[in-house]
Design a protein around this motif. Structure first.
Motif, PDB file in Angstrom:
ATOM      1  N   CYS A 147      -9.172 -12.774  37.199  1.00 53.26           N
ATOM      2  CA  CYS A 147      -8.771 -14.035  36.826  1.00 53.26           C
ATOM      3  C   CYS A 147      -8.649 -14.200  35.361  1.00 53.26           C
ATOM      4  O   CYS A 147      -9.538 -13.770  34.585  1.00 53.26           O
TER       5      CYS A 147
ATOM      6  N   TRP B  96      -8.997 -16.565  33.433  1.00 56.78           N
ATOM      7  CA  TRP B  96     -10.018 -17.705  32.997  1.00 56.78           C
ATOM      8  C   TRP B  96     -11.539 -17.530  33.671  1.00 56.78           C
ATOM      9  O   TRP B  96     -12.456 -17.718  33.078  1.00 56.78           O
ATOM     10  N   CYS B  97     -11.661 -16.725  34.782  1.00 56.29           N
ATOM     11  CA  CYS B  97     -12.859 -16.869  35.200  1.00 56.29           C
ATOM     12  C   CYS B  97     -13.186 -15.244  35.375  1.00 56.29           C
ATOM     13  O   CYS B  97     -14.509 -15.030  35.817  1.00 56.29           O
TER      14      CYS B  97
ATOM     15  N   HIS C  15      -5.874 -18.533  41.782  1.00 55.30           N
ATOM     16  CA  HIS C  15      -7.238 -18.322  41.980  1.00 55.30           C
ATOM     17  C   HIS C  15      -7.539 -19.702  42.844  1.00 55.30           C
ATOM     18  O   HIS C  15      -8.268 -20.559  42.366  1.00 55.30           O
TER      19      HIS C  15
ATOM     20  N   CYS D 222     -10.729 -21.532  40.006  1.00 54.83           N
ATOM     21  CA  CYS D 222     -10.534 -22.347  38.855  1.00 54.83           C
ATOM     22  C   CYS D 222      -9.146 -22.882  39.380  1.00 54.83           C
ATOM     23  O   CYS D 222      -8.632 -23.870  38.758  1.00 54.83           O
TER      24      CYS D 222
HETATM   25 ZN   LIG Z   1      -9.909 -18.392  37.902  1.00 51.19          ZN
END
Ligand SMILES: [Zn+2]
Lengths: 877, 92
Positions: free
Chosen positions: B6, B8-9, B59, B63
């Motif tokens: 991901c 962001w994650c 996701h 998130c």
């Molecule tokens: Zn994420």
């Protein structure tokens, strides 16, 4: 006595009692069930599944194809391999013919799972695996399926014994099964544990499996892989026979013959398929008085529950010399255990000197070492089967567990099957418990011979997880019963339970289905609940309704794109029903939209679609309309929602909300007001899913029970009645209100449902709009929602029934016009009725159609979908 | 079980994600202007290559954000992961 006092590493200080096929026997700690049986002279363990031939123990590990047992105590477990069952005190087992018995009582044992990360995972704690673990740096995990490692585990390495890596998946994910406490107290220790391992790198040191050679009558008990006899001798101290014939294609069986001879067995003869044998082996054999016959093989055996003789003949001949024996050891060479490597999408290459497939180079993160990579394995004369004439009954078994023979393979190739996958499916070879560990390559070799093909050109079948069988209980772990899937209950749930509600599962929700009074069944309870809602006052728990708070400056514009009708024109304080479609124009959900403020809406969804609709909103907001300033937040659980329904609902609400003007003028249909209800700040909406005068009262969920009980008290003199989902369904069906997912199935448009009124003609675009003008969606013979009245008012149509045009079922193919989507008994109508999707349904109103129900054909009259209070006069009371 | 990175994650297990179909298939500016055929192409037709395919993923158990990924349909390998506002990277 076949247990030797001076051999093996079993714990002779720890004798164990066990029962096999009703016989009480003893073994030692460190035995497997197979070694303990052999120590007691038991060779026949099972019978074969198709021909019921006696079958014994072929191997000493997971590759064994025949010694299948059912464990009966301490807990029933079917289809285990005696070679992998550790012996323990009190074990009760019996032999199987290929089919076991599942326990009928719940398993008292616990099963669990553990997640672990490591830098290097080494599978196999043999010499190659231990060396790889010693060299590795970082967090190193070493797993091995045996109870004890064969040597010292390197320092700093985490070691899991009794742990079989059974599946290699993407990105270094490996599943392994640990056998923890087969007979341990279940409250103290889980019985099995699944290790979910994420490894940066994997080293496979999984060793090799010896393979047999096919010959006539190669399946009798006492016919064993050569290496297995050595394991039984050196590890378990069990001499598997007193007089052995050895048949080999390579050097490795000689070491076995010499070990057995040194331990006191007589080696009758070594039949070696090769033309020459090294001088050293000849000398060692001569020193022990062992005769070697080169260029020879086995062409037949005799014996019932145990082999008694073998015929040794020159290769190509069908007659030879018969040797008495009680053990026949076979070695056709060694197959590197490349299963996990193949699962990791490693490619294999045929190694003609081994007669086996080996890894064709390492993968970026998966390395194969030791005999699993083909290192150190003996060269062989490749021989899949001993040439031999067979009479009409073929006893040349390729897959002993499936009772599949050479003739079966030839029948497959004779039928034109050329790929191994097809031969496998035709013959079932390799599909049994052992997953072809001994039979797979034999079948490949015999197939290649039959097709005149080189194995190097033949792709092996793909290895798939699991490497060994895994109990479903272990895979399920703790996720059983109540822990299988989350259970969601509303704030009012304790009240429903205390008042005897029957529950219906709606997604993960427990919803009251109906509230039976003593002596009532579903039908009578629902008729009573319906009557209360239509004639007096009733209430239900609607809290599971999906609720999404949509806020932001562009919230109205966003909802205009999502819903088929106009939402931006909705005034604060008002409510509008809305339908949502996919881009294909098919209905995906419906519900009401409340305008809370200029930039804030509360959207409701069907109970089961709440998560889907929120994700649908997020998808469009993030992927296509990121310029829209909107937040969407699920608030389903924040609210307890109670519809108060029926002609007397206004009076009841007035009692508990003295500050609220409940008159029709002050509180009109499809409006909402914030008010104090039963002393609680509430939002009251005048919406109706029943067609009756109704108020939907929403309070923060922790006040739910207070509100519910206050409403019950206030309505007591009017006979207020709680009702469940079944009554809700009947009431809404009488009004022709569809339930998305019951009346629809992703092929139904709003127009099909008779909801053209909910589709905006003004808006330039919304999701689904363009699809409505596709030719397919304009067909006059689309299925449309209609009502059905069975001509016999007592007949209840089963939901899902098909509709046909004729009063009898004609010869197939029968043209079906549609199907019944909902069907109920109606107190208000005094009869049964149904909703259905029917081709050109609206044109057929007034026609008679027919519904085959069992052997009968029920005539029904097609009606409009609204069957009760068509004028809608009741909703205002 | 695949690890999906991901944006962001970071890398998370695939069970946390939902697949959202082929990426870079934009909702048409003016659907009403499209022929039935062109609209049907947008609604129903997607690429199905044996090789790299740009895809949308979300996701959903993390998130909850959407992103794009180029995945090789032969191996499932994720060749690139990028945000929705980033151009499709050139895959060598
Ligand atoms: Zn994420």
């Amino acid at each position: 006595m076949t247990r030797l006092p001076d051999r093996g590493v079993v714990d002779r200080a720890a004798p164990l009692k066990f029962t096999f096929d009703g016989r009480e026997l003893t073994g030692f700690r460190g035995d497997t069930l197979a070694s303990a049986l052999l120590a007691n002279g038991v060779h026949q363990v099972a019978t074969s599944i198709k021909y019921a031939r006696p079958r014994g123990i072929v191997a000493a590990g997971v590759e064994d194809p025949t010694a299948l047992v059912q464990i009966e105590a301490p807990f029933p477990e079917p289809m285990l391999s005696a070679t992998t069952v550790e012996l323990y005190d009190g074990l009760v087992a019996r032999g199987l013919s290929g089919q076991g018995r599942l326990a009928t009582e719940p398993d008292p044992a616990r099963y669990d799972a553990e997640h672990i990360h490591c830098d290097v995972l080494v599978v196999g704690a043999g010499p190659a695996g231990r060396a790889a673990a010693a060299e590795a740096s970082g967090r190193v995990l070493l797993v091995d399926d045996q109870p004890e490692p064969s040597g010292e585990i390197p320092g700093g390495v985490r070691f899991l014994s009794r742990t079989t890596a059974f599946g290699v998946y993407d990105d270094g994910f490996v599943l392994a099964l640990e056998r923890r406490g087969e007979n341990a107290a279940p409250e103290r220790i889980s019985r099995r544990r699944v290790w979910r391992i994420r490894a940066k790198r994997i080293v496979l040191a999984t060793g090799a499996h010896e393979r047999p050679v096919v010959f006539p009558d190669n399946d009798r008990p006492g016919i064993m892989l050569a290496g297995a006899a050595r394991t039984y001798l050196n590890r378990y101290g069990v001499l598997a026979g007193q007089r052995a014939v050895v048949f080999t294609t390579n050097d490795s069986a000689y070491a076995v013959a010499f070990d057995l001879a040194d331990a006191g067995a007589r080696i009758a003869v070594i039949a070696d398929a090769r033309d020459t044998v090294s001088a050293r082996l000849r000398e060692d054999a001569a020193a022990r008085g062992i005769e070697i016959r080169t260029g020879h093989g086995i062409v037949g055996t005799a014996g019932g529950d145990r082999v008694t003789s073998a015929v040794v003949a020159e290769l190509g001949a069908t007659q030879g010399d018969r040797f008495a024996c009680d053990l026949l050891l076979v070695s056709g060479g060694w197959n590197p255990a490349v299963h996990l490597f193949s699962q990791a999408r490693g490619t294999l290459r045929y190694a003609p000197e081994l007669g086996a497939y080996v890894p064709d180079g390492d993968l970026p993160t998966v390395r194969v070492v030791g005999s699993a990579a083909g290192e150190g394995l003996p060269e062989v004369k490749v021989l899949w089967q001993v040439p031999a004439a067979e009479s009409e009954v073929d006893t040349r078994f390729v897959d002993l567990q499936r009772d599949a023979t050479v003739s079966d393979v030839l029948r497959a190739t004779g039928a034109g099957l050329r790929s191994l996958e097809h031969v496998k499916r035709y013959t079932t070879i390799g599909t049994a418990h052992d997953q072809g560990k001994t039979s797979g390559l034999l079948a490949a070799g015999i197939t290649a011979e039959a097709l005149g093909r080189d194995l190097a050109e033949q792709r092996p079948t793909t290895f798939r997880p699991p490497y060994t069988s895994v109990p479903f209980a272990a895979l399920a772990g703790r996720n059983r019963g109540d822990l299988h899937d989350p259970v969601r209950v509303t704030a009012l749930h304790p009240w429903h339970v205390a008042h005897g509600a029957e529950f219906e599962n709606v997604g993960q929700w427990k919803r009251p289905w109906y509230y039976p009074r003593p002596g009532e069944d579903l039908e009578t309870a629902v008729l009573r609940e319906c009557r209360a809602a239509r004639t007096g006052v009733a209430l239900m728990d609607g809290s599971t309704l999906g609720k999404i708070d949509v806020q932001g400056p562009d919230a109205a514009a966003f909802l205009d794109l999502l819903y088929t009708n106009l939402m931006s024109s909705l005034k604060v304080g008002r409510i509008r029903y809305g339908v949502m479609c996919g881009v294909d124009g098919m209905v995906i959900d419906d519900g009401t939209v409340i305008r809370v403020a200029e930039d804030r809406f509360l959207v409701t969804t069907t109970t089961g679609n709440a998560a889907m609709v929120l994700e649908w909103m997020e998808e469009w907001l993030q992927t296509e309309w990121p310029h829209l300033r909107v937040f969407a937040t699920s608030v389903t659980e924040h609210w307890a929602t109670i519809p108060l329904v029926g002609p007397r609902s206004r009076a009841v609400l007035a009692k508990v909300a003295p500050g609220l003007d409940v008159s029709n003028d002050a509180f009109g249909f499809m409006t909402w007001q914030d008010a104090e209800v039963a002393g609680i700040d509430a939002r009251v909406c005048r919406i109706s899913f029943s067609g009756e005068l109704a108020y939907e009262i929403n309070v923060p969920s922790w006040h739910g029970i207070t509100l519910w009980e206050a409403l019950l008290a206030a309505g007591a003199e009017d006979g207020i009645t709680p009702y469940g989902t079944e009554t809700m369904h009947v009431l809404r069906a009488e009004k022709g209100y569809p339930i998305i997912g019951q009346e629809t199935d992703a092929t139904v448009t709003p127009q099909d449902l008779g909801m053209s009124w909910a589709v905006s003609k003004k808006k330039p675009d919304f999701l689904g709009k363009r699809s409505f003008t596709r030719a397919e969606n304009l067909r006059p013979d689309r299925k449309q929602l209609v009502g059905l009245l069975p001509q016999d008012p007592a007949v209840l149509l089963p939901e899902g029934s098909q509709l046909i045009e004729t009063d009898h079922v004609p010869e197939p193919p029968v043209r079906m016009l549609g199907h019944v989507t909902s069907s109920y008994r109606s107190a208000a109508l005094g009869r049964t009725f149904a909703l259905a999707l029917v081709r050109s349904g609206r044109e057929r109103v007034g026609q008679t159609l027919y519904v085959p129900v069992g052997a009968a054909v029920v005539p029904v009259t097609v009606t409009e979908s609204v069957l009760f209070d068509k004028e809608g006069t009741r909703r205002d009371g | 079980m695949q690890l999906i990175p991901c944006p962001w994650c970071g890398p998370r297990e695939e069970t946390e994600f939902h697949y959202g179909g082929q990426a870079h298939v934009a909702y048409p500016q003016d659907p009403a202007a499209l022929s039935d055929e062109d609209w049907a192409k947008f609604v129903f037709f997607r690429a199905n290559p044996s090789g790299p395919l740009p895809e949308r993923w979300t996701h959903s158990a993390g998130c909850r954000r959407w992103f794009n990924a180029v995945r090789d349909t032969r191996t499932h390998d994720l060749l690139a992961v990028y945000r929705l506002d980033e151009p499709r990277p050139v895959i060598p």
